[in-house]
Write an enzyme that holds these catalytic residues in place. Structure first.
Site, short mmCIF file in Angstrom:
data_model
loop_
_atom_site.label_atom_id
_atom_site.label_comp_id
_atom_site.label_asym_id
_atom_site.label_seq_id
_atom_site.Cartn_x
_atom_site.Cartn_y
_atom_site.Cartn_z
N TYR A 1 -10.60 -37.44 -6.68
CA TYR A 1 -11.77 -36.67 -6.25
C TYR A 1 -12.88 -36.67 -7.26
CZ TYR A 1 -11.52 -34.15 -1.90
OH TYR A 1 -11.58 -33.81 -0.58
N ASP B 1 -6.87 -28.28 -11.85
CA ASP B 1 -7.41 -29.49 -12.46
C ASP B 1 -7.73 -29.40 -13.94
OD1 ASP B 1 -7.24 -31.34 -10.38
OD2 ASP B 1 -9.07 -30.60 -9.44
N GLU C 1 -12.68 -1.32 -12.65
CA GLU C 1 -12.03 -2.59 -12.30
C GLU C 1 -11.06 -2.48 -11.13
OE1 GLU C 1 -12.16 -4.95 -16.59
OE2 GLU C 1 -10.36 -3.84 -16.05
N GLU D 1 -10.54 -0.36 -15.99
CA GLU D 1 -11.58 0.02 -16.95
C GLU D 1 -12.92 0.24 -16.28
OE1 GLU D 1 -11.17 -1.68 -21.19
OE2 GLU D 1 -10.28 -3.12 -19.81
N HIS E 1 -10.18 -25.97 -1.41
CA HIS E 1 -10.73 -26.13 -2.75
C HIS E 1 -11.27 -24.77 -3.17
CE1 HIS E 1 -10.95 -30.54 -2.79
NE2 HIS E 1 -11.32 -30.48 -1.54
CU LIG Z 1 -11.00 -31.87 -0.17
#
Ligand SMILES: [Cu+2]
Ligand SMILES: *[C@@H]1O[C@H](CO)[C@@H](O)[C@H](O)[C@H]1NC(C)=O
Ligand SMILES: *[C@@H]1O[C@H](CO)[C@@H](O)[C@H](O)[C@H]1NC(C)=O
Ligand SMILES: *[C@@H]1O[C@H](CO)[C@@H](O)[C@H](O)[C@H]1NC(C)=O
Ligand SMILES: *[C@@H]1O[C@H](CO)[C@@H](O)[C@H](O)[C@H]1NC(C)=O
Ligand SMILES: *[C@@H]1O[C@H](CO)[C@@H](O)[C@H](O)[C@H]1NC(C)=O
Ligand SMILES: *[C@@H]1O[C@H](CO)[C@@H](O)[C@H](O)[C@H]1NC(C)=O
Ligand SMILES: *[C@@H]1O[C@H](CO)[C@@H](O)[C@H](O)[C@H]1NC(C)=O
Ligand SMILES: *[C@@H]1O[C@H](CO)[C@@H](O)[C@H](O)[C@H]1NC(C)=O
Ligand SMILES: *[C@@H]1O[C@H](CO)[C@@H](O)[C@H](O)[C@H]1NC(C)=O
Ligand SMILES: *[C@@H]1O[C@H](CO)[C@@H](O)[C@H](O)[C@H]1NC(C)=O
Ligand SMILES: *[C@@H]1O[C@H](CO)[C@@H](O)[C@H](O)[C@H]1NC(C)=O
Ligand SMILES: *[C@@H]1O[C@H](CO)[C@@H](O)[C@H](O)[C@H]1NC(C)=O
Length: 810
Positions: A496, A415, A596, A694, A546
């Protein structure tokens, strides 16, 4: 409406007083041994009456003023460009012959245009020298994006312009490359350069090829005409296979004949594929059709099957009251009566520097920044003067769909391509936030203008629906109110509505919350039972994940921090006192995150793992490391279910784990780029490349944290998804950070002592129990004041006539 009602600032305490009169009987028999032991000491408590400091008000009216004023200690260096800066940068860029820019209002798809002008955030080291020290504010630079349309290979380019202010001869532009993992001078291809042709002509042409079929199926056409009853749109991102071809699937929707935005829930189930590779649109091809489970390689194949009677005709989804959000159905008893409202009887208890977007409340302070891509973010978040986080903000939001049909299968919205800033519309007072909230404006650049959304961030205090702390004992009850400060904005990206809230609590907890509402994007119901529920005539609640990535740059008592995990684990062990007998029990196991390579992980099974951000050099009175815990909050969190997504490839690697911890670098300020969807195999920012082994030991860290939900819409998502359960949250909460809970500092607590017969004492600790006449007017917003967009032109800029030729949407 002006309506005066009498209220007491400490209504809750009054209620408890009544309750206490009833309850002691029940407690006459002390309920615990220790209470029984102390019962002998029960009696009237002595306390200092001077604690009660009454705010006398001779008028007898409550003092309801807005936020107190405060001067931010420093400039808000994340707040954005001033109008003068944006205007001068825009004019300067237009005067650069090498950029060859055309004003947006005159540009065709074959011109170069200026897509963005905004503040380039300073590097943290420079920012700290200013906010923590006595250095001058960091040099200001603008970040601009050029859309390069005037060639066969359309591309976007991020550039840096500065230093500001613009001075002819001194100001320079250069490719912006350091914040991106891909080193291509800030350039990324633009797959949408010919979108005007796509929407105006290609879709209309395809619609005309099958007009006879769409008329037969649904008595409608999509011909690009004003009287069309059907429309066409398709996948995002475009499908980018390794072979260099760019393909898209599109599908038909019926057009709403009401005001309601029902477009995303009226799919018709007919799909077509186009190869849209390259800028010569004469080379584009229509490569096939899909209807009701069958793929047809050509329009002729589909047509002959259709008119040959070989196609089972299904219906369509049409706009109608079922899809509208106005009140409908029997009104629940009493529902016409005004629901409870919160009021601020003595005005705001927080202070705001409105110009610098700086807030102080109950020991907390922070600055609010705002950008086109990600909307609102918070900076230099401090508690009791000590920074907890340097930066906290959204990075990207993914909505990854799945389905048996080709558009659901290929849809995975990233998005920030659309931007959270431009879609952070004005909030509705009394609905989105309390009417008494403090509202701030936000601004963003589009096409040589600055758009302002009035009242698009709100800041308010409210009372949680549960107390912060309580205890009942044989002879007293103690309860403290739970007041919190919320900063909120809502971005409606297409169908949304994402509501972002940061909540500050008096116990030192900070909450990050996202809720989703608005229209789902639904699928046509045909052969897709494995992808969701059947929710309307021909509608499937298309499943999707999502995932919303947040950057949390913690600075716990300095920038050198370490992540410590503490697992609660089952063990079998013997003890000196157990005489050789082994015990099945549990222990804690602590571990520092070393580098990491171990930086990405998920929340532990059964919530057994605590994730702590600590400073190994800072211990509390008891020798424990001072830190903050990060944990899933209300609504839980989610990472992406799909493994190695065919659709998004390398463009959202941040979605793969709940938690990712990396060393903070000026070269890795963001986990995603808004144009990652333009080159999914090789995006400008490939988050996975941040993780290169790292050390994470006592260094400046960033936690990249995902909120989200696995959304399988059902009939309750119609007409709109509700915020109640479409909800995800995280908490950051002090762990051994203080020597004890700072919630104890609030005076908004009560201790009521009682005997078996009656309350004997009410202690309010100086909290104001003033009774006053409340003027409800500030709590009853005038909804006719809702504004919409305000637009200021930058080119040509005429300060006396800033609105010339622009539409002010009201
Ligand atoms: Cu949804
Ligand atoms: C008393 O309330 C009035 C009305 O809101 C307000 O103007 C005034 O400042 C208040 N006085 C004090 C001392 O708080
Ligand atoms: C757009 O083109 C027209 C006609 O050439 C010109 O008058 C106008 O100034 C241009 N607009 C801008 C913003 O340059
Ligand atoms: C400048 O852009 C125009 C289109 O706006 C294009 O025709 C022209 O070739 C470009 N000039 C240069 C030097 O690239
Ligand atoms: C910079 O130069 C351009 C063109 O030469 C001129 O239009 C503009 O006013 C100058 N800007 C400043 C800030 O001097
Ligand atoms: C088909 O649509 C046209 C115009 O959109 C309308 O006038 C006509 O009544 C419709 N026919 C049917 C059978 O619904
Ligand atoms: C739609 O508009 C076109 C162009 O104005 C017209 O030719 C056509 O008859 C209209 N169709 C319907 C169904 O009204
Ligand atoms: C565009 O493609 C068509 C068809 O392949 C070709 O005839 C034409 O020459 C191309 N145009 C350009 C500018 O390359
Ligand atoms: C928001 O913008 C409006 C209109 O320009 C202005 O009156 C108002 O003071 C602004 N609000 C804040 C908090 O800056
Ligand atoms: C952080 O630690 C490194 C070495 O581990 C040290 O060089 C640096 O000075 C420390 N930074 C701060 C701000 O204390
Ligand atoms: C910010 O840091 C990057 C990466 O180290 C560097 O290239 C850039 O020049 C720095 N910006 C400023 C204004 O110092
Ligand atoms: C991590 O840093 C601390 C404090 O600087 C140091 O005592 C410790 O040895 C380091 N641990 C590792 C594994 O390097
Ligand atoms: C408010 O405080 C005053 C002064 O202590 C006390 O006399 C009064 O009873 C309190 N009122 C309430 C409602 O608690």
């Amino acid at each position: 409406m002006k309506c005066l009602a009498s209220t007491t600032a400490n209504g809750l305490a009054l209620g408890l007083l009544l309750l206490a009169e009833l309850v002691p009987g029940a407690l006459a028999v002390p309920k615990t041994p220790w209470a029984r032991e102390r019962a002998g000491g029960r009696g009237r408590k002595i306390y200092n009456r001077d604690l009660i400091r009454r705010a006398a008000n001779s008028t007898g009216e409550c003092d309801i003023v807005g936020a107190k004023d405060v001067n931010a200690p420093k400039d808000n260096i994340w707040g954005g460009l001033t109008t003068e800066e944006a205007v001068s940068v825009t004019a300067w860029l237009f005067s650069q012959p090498d950029l060859n820019l055309t004003a947006s209002e005159n540009a065709t798809s074959w011109d170069n245009t200026l897509q963005l002008v905004e503040l380039n955030h300073p590097n943290k080291t420079d920012a700290l020298a200013y906010i923590d020290g006595s250095a001058a504010p960091p040099a200001r630079y603008a970040h601009a994006i050029i859309s390069h349309g005037s060639s066969d290979e359309a591309y976007f380019q991020d550039i840096l312009v500065g230093p500001l202010p613009v001075v002819n001869g001194t100001t320079k532009w250069e490719p912006l490359e350091y914040p991106y993992t891909r080193k291509t001078e800030g350039k990324v291809r633009n797959l949408g350069a010919d979108d005007d042709f796509l929407y105006d002509e290609w879709h209309a042409w395809v619609g005309s090829l099958v007009a006879d079929i769409t008329l037969d199926l649904w008595n409608g056409t999509a011909l690009g005409l004003a009287n069309d009853t059907l429309t066409i749109w398709g996948i995002d991102p475009l499908y980018q296979d390794g072979d260099g071809r760019i393909k898209r699937w599109d599908t038909f929707f019926s057009i709403a004949d009401s005001i309601f935005d029902t477009g995303s829930i009226t799919p018709m189930g007919l799909f077509f594929m186009s190869d849209v590779t390259g800028r010569n649109v004469s080379d584009w091809t229509l490569d096939g059709w899909y209807y009701n489970g069958v793929f047809y390689e050509s329009t002729d194949d589909f047509r002959s099957a259709f008119w040959g009677g070989e196609v089972e005709k299904l219906g369509g989804n049409f706009d109608g009251p079922w899809a509208w959000t106005d009140q409908r159905g029997p009104v629940p008893r009493f529902d016409e009566r005004a629901p409870p409202v919160e009021v601020t009887p003595q005005g705001a208890r927080y202070a705001v520097d409105q110009e610098r977007k700086y807030v102080e409340w109950m020991g907390w302070s922070f600055y609010i920044g705002f950008t086109r891509d990600t909307g609102m973010a918070l900076y230099d978040i401090r508690l009791k003067g000590q920074r907890i986080l340097y930066e906290l903000g959204l990075q990207e939001a993914l909505a990854h769909y799945a389905g048996s049909d080709p558009t659901q299968s290929h849809t995975a919205y990233l998005d920030t391509f659309y931007g959270f800033g431009p879609y952070a519309f004005e909030l509705v007072k009394g609905y989105d936030c309390p009417a008494y909230a403090t509202y701030l404006n936000t601004s963003f650049y589009v096409a040589e203008t600055t758009h302002t959304h009035l009242n698009s961030i709100c800041v308010f205090e409210s009372l949680a629906d549960y107390p912060m702390m309580r205890h009942s004992a044989a002879d007293y009850v103690a309860v403290s109110k739970n007041v919190l400060l919320t900063v909120r904005s809502v971005s409606t990206v297409g169908n949304y509505d994402y509501m972002f809230s940061y909540t500050f609590h008096m116990d030192g907890t900070l909450g990050v919350e996202v809720r989703a509402s608005g229209y789902i994007q639904a699928a046509f119901y045909a052969k897709n039972e494995d992808y969701g529920f059947h929710i309307h005539d021909f509608l499937s609640g298309s499943m999707h994940d999502h995932v919303l990535n947040f950057k949390a740059d913690f600075d716990i008592l300095g920038t050198n921090n370490t992540v410590q995990t503490m697992d609660v684990v089952p063990v079998t062990t013997a003890y000196p006192w157990s005489n050789g007998k082994v015990f099945n029990t549990m222990q804690v196991q602590r571990k520092f995150l070393e580098n990491e390579n171990h930086g990405r992980f998920n929340w532990g099974y059964n919530g057994q793992q605590q994730v702590l951000v600590v400073n190994q050099e800072e211990r509390n009175r008891y020798g424990e490391l001072r830190g903050y815990r990060v944990l899933p909050g209300n609504g839980g969190t989610a990472h992406l279910t799909v493994l190695d997504s065919t659709v998004i490839k390398n463009s959202a690697r941040w979605a793969e784990f709940d938690v990712s911890v990396s060393k903070r670098k000026d070269t890795e300020p963001r986990s995603a780029h808004p144009y990652n969807n333009q080159d999914t195999p090789n995006p400008p920012i490939n988050f996975a490349e941040f993780f290169d082994g790292e050390s994470l030991n006592q260094t400046d860290l960033v936690l990249w944290l995902n909120l989200g939900m696995h959304h399988v819409p059902n009939t309750a998502d119609l007409p709109n998804t509700v915020f109640t359960t479409a909800h995800s949250g995280l908490y950051f909460t002090p762990v051994n950070y203080f020597n004890q809970g700072i919630n104890i500092e609030t005076v908004n607590m009560v201790r009521i002592d009682y005997t078996a017969i009656a309350a004997t004492e009410v202690l309010l600790f100086g909290s104001d129990n003033q009774t006053c006449a409340l003027d409800y007017e500030p709590h009853s917003p005038d909804l006719w004041e809702y504004h919409g967009d305000v637009i200021v032109r930058k080119l040509p800029y005429e300060p006396d006539d800033a609105y010339r030729g622009t539409i002010v949407v009201g």
